[in-house]
Design a protein around this motif. Structure first.
Motif, short mmCIF file in Angstrom:
data_model
loop_
_atom_site.label_atom_id
_atom_site.label_comp_id
_atom_site.label_asym_id
_atom_site.label_seq_id
_atom_site.Cartn_x
_atom_site.Cartn_y
_atom_site.Cartn_z
N SER A 1 40.49 44.80 31.27
CA SER A 1 40.79 46.38 31.84
C SER A 1 39.86 46.55 32.21
CB SER A 1 40.63 47.17 30.16
OG SER A 1 39.44 46.62 29.41
N ARG A 2 39.90 47.96 32.05
CA ARG A 2 38.10 48.15 33.02
C ARG A 2 37.23 48.58 32.82
NH1 ARG A 2 39.96 49.12 38.58
NH2 ARG A 2 39.23 50.17 39.04
N ILE A 3 36.73 48.23 30.74
CA ILE A 3 36.19 48.72 30.15
C ILE A 3 35.16 47.79 30.76
CG2 ILE A 3 35.36 48.82 28.05
CD1 ILE A 3 38.23 49.23 27.13
N ASP A 4 33.96 48.25 30.78
CA ASP A 4 32.55 48.12 31.59
C ASP A 4 31.71 47.24 30.18
OD1 ASP A 4 30.67 46.37 32.71
OD2 ASP A 4 29.90 48.07 34.15
N SER A 5 31.86 46.10 29.40
CA SER A 5 31.49 45.90 28.24
C SER A 5 31.51 44.35 27.80
CB SER A 5 31.88 46.48 27.17
OG SER A 5 31.36 46.71 25.93
N ASN A 6 30.27 43.83 27.39
CA ASN A 6 30.69 42.24 27.24
C ASN A 6 30.60 41.65 25.38
OD1 ASN A 6 28.20 42.93 25.84
ND2 ASN A 6 27.07 41.51 27.26
N GLU B 1 41.86 43.50 41.83
CA GLU B 1 41.30 44.44 40.78
C GLU B 1 42.20 44.54 39.52
OE1 GLU B 1 38.39 45.60 39.00
OE2 GLU B 1 38.34 45.59 41.54
N PHE B 2 41.00 43.89 38.78
CA PHE B 2 41.07 44.13 36.99
C PHE B 2 42.02 45.95 36.54
CE2 PHE B 2 39.06 41.22 34.21
CZ PHE B 2 39.66 40.56 34.64
N SER B 3 43.26 45.67 35.99
CA SER B 3 43.81 46.48 35.53
C SER B 3 44.46 46.61 34.17
CB SER B 3 44.87 48.02 36.18
OG SER B 3 45.95 47.07 36.14
N VAL C 1 33.56 40.71 42.30
CA VAL C 1 34.36 40.40 43.61
C VAL C 1 35.01 39.61 42.50
CG1 VAL C 1 35.57 40.36 45.58
CG2 VAL C 1 32.85 41.41 44.88
N ILE C 2 36.84 39.85 42.35
CA ILE C 2 37.59 38.93 41.87
C ILE C 2 39.56 38.66 43.38
CG2 ILE C 2 37.45 39.85 39.91
CD1 ILE C 2 40.22 41.10 39.65
N GLY C 3 39.92 38.15 42.87
CA GLY C 3 40.45 37.60 43.69
C GLY C 3 40.75 35.56 44.02
N VAL C 4 42.10 35.83 44.59
CA VAL C 4 42.14 34.29 45.50
C VAL C 4 41.67 34.28 47.30
CG1 VAL C 4 43.43 33.86 43.85
CG2 VAL C 4 44.41 34.76 45.67
N ASN C 5 41.60 33.47 47.67
CA ASN C 5 41.54 33.10 48.82
C ASN C 5 43.14 33.05 49.69
OD1 ASN C 5 38.94 33.03 49.71
ND2 ASN C 5 39.04 30.84 48.46
N THR C 6 44.10 32.84 49.02
CA THR C 6 45.62 32.84 49.72
C THR C 6 45.74 34.38 49.93
OG1 THR C 6 45.92 30.85 48.14
CG2 THR C 6 47.82 32.33 49.45
N PRO C 7 45.85 34.66 51.08
CA PRO C 7 46.34 36.29 51.48
C PRO C 7 47.85 36.30 50.62
CG PRO C 7 47.10 34.69 53.21
CD PRO C 7 46.48 33.80 52.39
N ALA D 1 33.86 45.49 44.66
CA ALA D 1 34.74 46.05 43.96
C ALA D 1 34.86 47.07 44.25
CB ALA D 1 33.91 45.47 42.83
N GLN D 2 35.96 48.41 44.22
CA GLN D 2 35.62 49.66 44.32
C GLN D 2 35.05 50.32 43.07
OE1 GLN D 2 37.64 51.31 48.05
NE2 GLN D 2 36.62 49.20 49.29
#
Length: 345
Positions: free
Chosen positions: A253-258, A203-205, A310-316, A7-8
Motif C-alpha cells: 500500500s501507499r501508507i507512509d509508515s514503518n 509505483e506501489f498500489s 524509487v522502485i522498479g527494474v532496469n529492464t524496460p 516517485a511522484q
C-alpha cells in the motif's frame, strides 16, 4: 547509478488527511460494482462447484467437505479486506495519495497492469476452484510426509492436540520461514525473470500485491504442505493464509509508515517493503520476509526508507492493459536463464 525516474506524489503522504480531496463518484460506483461481482462469484461457486470433493494421492484419500461454505467465506472476507485497506490508506494519507486515486484517476500504465493482474487472477471464480484442488493435493502430500517421517523416526510431528493459538504461532513461523527462502530463490538468476514482473511496478498500489507472473504457481503448495505435515486443521491453515493475503496487500500500500516497533520486529511495513523493490541496484536486496525476524537472522534487514524511494527494474516494460507481451518475454527469459544460462536485467 543515476536514477531518472522519481516517485511522484501529489502531496506529502500523511499530511492530507481524509478530507484532502473529495472522492469522485465513479470511485464509489467502482466499489459497488466490486461488491456486486463478489456476490456473483459467490452465486457461481454455489451453482457450479460441488460441495464435496474426494482426492486420492499416495494411497491417501482426502475428502474436502463444505466447499461452498469455505469458498464463500473466502469471497466474503476478500470482499471486505480490499476495500478496508483502501479506506485505511485514505484515512491515514488522504485521497490524493491513495491507491484508488493512482489506479482510477492517474491511470498510469504500471497501475493499469496491476488492475489487469488483479482482475485476471484474483477475480476469477475458477481461481478459487484451482486453489481448492491444489490445497487438497498439498494436504494429502503433507499427510504422506508426516506418515513417512513418523515411520522413520518413531516420532509424530502432529500439533493437532496443541492449543489453537500455539498452532497459529508455529504455523506463522513455518510459513514465513519457507516464504523467506522461496522469495530468496525467486531473486536468483534462474528464477528472477519470472519474479521480475512483480518488481517491474513503477509505483506501489494495493493491487501490486497480485502483480505476479502466472508461471509462479508453487506458493500454495510450498506454504500449506509443511503445515499439513504438522497435522494442522484445514480451517486454521485457511484462516492464517487469509491473514497473509491481507498482509501482502498492506505492505504494497501507499501508507507512509514503518509501523514503529511492530514493523521492525513483527510484521513488515509498507516503507520497509518499498526498500525491497528499490530500483538502485548498487544496494543489496533486503527485506525478503513478511516478518523482520528472518531478515534479521539471515542478515538481509534494512530499517530505513519511505514512500519517496524509487522502485522498479532496469529492464524496460510496456505496462498497460496488454500484459501478455511482457509476461511472454519474461517467460522466455526464464527458460533462457534456466537452460541456456543467459541472464537478463
Amino acid at each position: 547509478m543515476i536514477i531518472e525516474r522519481r516517485a511522484q506524489f501529489s502531496e506529502p503522504v500523511g499530511r492530507g488527511g481524509a478530507g484532502a480531496d473529495k472522492i469522485p463518484g465513479p470511485v464509489l460506483v467502482s466499489f459497488a460494482v466490486y461488491l456486486a461481482l463478489a456476490g456473483v462469484a459467490w452465486w457461481v461457486v454455489e451453482r457450479l462447484l460441488p460441495d464435496r470433493l474426494v482426492l486420492n494421492l499416495f494411497g491417501h484419500a482426502l475428502a474436502l467437505k463444505e466447499l461452498h461454505r469455505r469458498l464463500g467465506g473466502i469471497l466474503l472476507v476478500m470482499a471486505g479486506m480490499i476495500p478496508g485497506i483502501f479506506a485505511a490508506e485514505i484515512l491515514l494519507g488522504g485521497w490524493r495519495n491513495s491507491s484508488l486515486r493512482y489506479l482510477l484517476v492517474e491511470r498510469t500504465g504500471s497501475g493499469m497492469s496491476d488492475l489487469v493482474c488483479f482482475l485476471c487472477g484474483q477475480g476469477r471464480v475458477m481461481t478459487l476452484a484451482a486453489i481448492a484442488f491444489t490445497f487438497g493435493a498439498s494436504l494429502i502430500s503433507g499427510e504422506w510426509i508426516h506418515d513417512r517421517l513418523s515411520a522413520a523416526t518413531g516420532l509424530s510431528l502432529s500439533l493437532a492436540s496443541a492449543p489453537a493459538l500455539l498452532q497459529i504461532m508455529i504455523y506463522l513461523l513455518i510459513y514465513t520461514f519457507f516464504d523467506y527462502w522461496n522469495h530468496r530463490v525467486s531473486h536468483t538468476r534462474w528464477f528472477w525473470p519470472l519474479h521480475r514482473y512483480h518488481h517491474s511496478a513503477e509505483e506501489f498500489s494495493v493491487m501490486t500485491a497480485v502483480r505476479t507472473h502466472p508461471a509462479t504457481f508453487t506458493d500454495v503448495v510450498s506454504t500449506t504442505l509443511p503445515a499439513a505435515a504438522l497435522k494442522l486443521s484445514p480451517e486454521l491453515i485457511l484462516s492464517v493464509n487469509l491473514f497473509i493475503v491481507a498482509l501482502r496487500y498492506l505492505i504494497h500500500s501507499r501508507i507512509d509508515s514503518n509501523f514503529g516497533w511492530v514493523g521492525r520486529y513483527l510484521i513488515q511495513s509498507p516503507t520497509h517493503h518499498r526498500l525491497h523493490h528499490i530500483l538502485d541496484t548498487t544496494l543489496p536486496t533486503a527485506n525478503f520476509a513478511l516478518t523482520p525476524l528472518w531478515d534479521r537472522v539471515f542478515g538481509t534487514w534494512r530499517d530505513e526508507g519511505d514512500q519517496s524511494v524509487v522502485i522498479g527494474v532496469n529492464t524496460p516494460y510496456r505496462h498497460g492493459a496488454w500484459v501478455l507481451s511482457d509476461m511472454w518475454r519474461d517467460y522466455c527469459d526464464f527458460w533462457k536463464a534456466l537452460v541456456l544460462r543467459e541472464t537478463s536485467g
